[in-house]
Design an enzyme around this catalytic site. Structure first.
Site, PDB file in Angstrom:
ATOM      1  CB  SER A  17      -0.933   0.003   1.219  1.00 29.07           C
ATOM      2  OG  SER A  17      -0.204  -0.125   2.437  1.00 29.07           O
ATOM      3  CD  GLU A  19       1.396   7.996   5.114  1.00 28.72           C
ATOM      4  OE1 GLU A  19       0.919   7.069   5.807  1.00 28.72           O
ATOM      5  OE2 GLU A  19       2.174   8.863   5.565  1.00 28.72           O
ATOM      6  CG  ASP A 111       2.028  14.598  15.915  1.00 32.25           C
ATOM      7  OD1 ASP A 111       1.922  13.898  16.942  1.00 32.25           O
ATOM      8  OD2 ASP A 111       2.631  14.221  14.889  1.00 32.25           O
ATOM      9  CG  PHE A 220      10.967  12.745   7.934  1.00 34.84           C
ATOM     10  CD1 PHE A 220      10.546  14.047   8.147  1.00 34.84           C
ATOM     11  CD2 PHE A 220      10.794  12.188   6.677  1.00 34.84           C
ATOM     12  CE1 PHE A 220       9.968  14.785   7.121  1.00 34.84           C
ATOM     13  CE2 PHE A 220      10.218  12.918   5.640  1.00 34.84           C
ATOM     14  CZ  PHE A 220       9.812  14.219   5.868  1.00 34.84           C
ATOM     15  CG  HIS A 270       1.519   1.930   4.649  1.00 30.57           C
ATOM     16  ND1 HIS A 270       0.404   2.008   3.832  1.00 30.57           N
ATOM     17  CD2 HIS A 270       1.690   3.176   5.170  1.00 30.57           C
ATOM     18  CE1 HIS A 270      -0.076   3.239   3.862  1.00 30.57           C
ATOM     19  NE2 HIS A 270       0.688   3.963   4.655  1.00 30.57           N
TER      20      HIS A 270
END
Length: 308
Positions: A17, A19, A111, A220, A270
């Site tokens: 999948s 994102e 967040d 990140f 993912h």
């Protein structure tokens, strides 16, 4: 899990999948749609569209998710958070997803809009992701994914507390958990074993980040607490100055990570695309996924649109 788990025969075909994040300009929208259409050829289980901190991209996320439905024919998951909105406002977004054909939601606490600020629930809002999952279950029969943190959420009191929170989200009705990205297979495998030991039986899908920019990846990782081992940092050193070499090396690193996970029974991945097709497509090829021809992909999308 032992330090050296015994490998098992990998499944014949991996499942993926992807994102994406909402575009901020017309040009970025063209890039996103081009990327989504290229990656749709690999037959993903679904693609997801993120939702900015504090709900800051709410309208763009909705519009981009709806555009993905039209452009790719692939099942789309819309992200949804609890931040800065009442239950009624959050529920309205969920219904808007349903109305445009989206039947899958990635339910997140979210967040705060201000980086570094602590999460504060809206006085009339959902207090956490478990409450959001339960609320979504009352609205429509959504498929629901939630987040998991192999290296523990930065705000969690302890790894056990974080695992308990994951179980609450799944017990509330979530379908699966998708992990934050990580950089060593042992990180995921140990977490998977701990989750199983805690009685968690729902699928836990590893989140894979093909590194497109080393400096960005380091930022990140620092933000979410993902450990980058010294060996990896040595492999990445200086690559931002040589983009073609960087693409080859980082794709190979991601493929090696996935190959090790597959040897330990992982079937689903993912992929965090950062709206870029090249590294994600290369990774899919290395996972053994054939890409449909442009004609087949277009015909498949047309059939799904007609059936809808």
């Amino acid at each position: 899990m032992t330090d050296s788990p015994s490998p098992i025969v990998p499944p014949a075909t991996a499942r993926v999948s992807f994102e994406f994040f909402p575009p901020r300009s017309d040009e970025a929208e063209k890039t996103l749609m081009g990327t989504a259409q290229k990656l749709a050829a690999f037959g993903p289980e679904f693609v997801s569209m993120t939702y900015g901190a504090g709900g800051s991209t709410r309208e763009r996320s909705l519009q981009a998710a709806a555009a993905l439905v039209r452009a790719t024919g692939t099942p789309v998951a819309g992200h949804l958070t609890c931040v800065g909105a009442s239950r009624e406002e959050v529920n309205a977004v969920a219904r808007a997803y349903w109305d445009c054909g989206i039947r899958h939601i990635v339910a997140l606490r979210g967040d705060a809009a201000e980086p570094g600020s602590a999460f504060t629930p809206h006085p009339a809002g959902y207090r956490n992701a478990a409450e959001l999952v339960a609320g979504l279950r009352a609205i429509a029969p959504f498929e629901i994914s939630v987040a998991a943190y192999p290296e523990t959420h930065p705000e969690a009191a302890s790894p056990q507390a974080d695992l308990d929170n994951l179980r609450r989200k799944l017990d509330a009705g979530a379908t699966r958990a998708i992990t934050q990205f990580f950089f060593t297979p042992e990180t995921f495998l140990r977490f998977r074993d701990k989750a199983a030991g805690a009685g968690i039986t729902a699928p836990i899908v590893p989140g894979i980040l093909p590194i497109a920019n080393v400096a960005q990846a380091r930022r990140f990782a620092a933000q979410c607490g993902a450990h980058m081992p010294p060996e990896l940092l040595r492999q990445l050193d200086g690559l931002d100055a040589d983009p073609p070499l960087r693409a080859e090396v980082t794709t190979a690193i991601a493929a090696q990570l996935c190959a090790t996970l597959r040897r330990h029974g992982v079937e689903d991945f993912h992929i965090y695309t950062l709206n870029r097709a090249l590294s994600s497509a290369a990774l899919c090829r290395l996972l053994g996924l054939p890409a449909a021809s442009a004609a087949q992909s277009t015909a498949g999308r047309a059939r799904q649109v007609v059936q809808a």
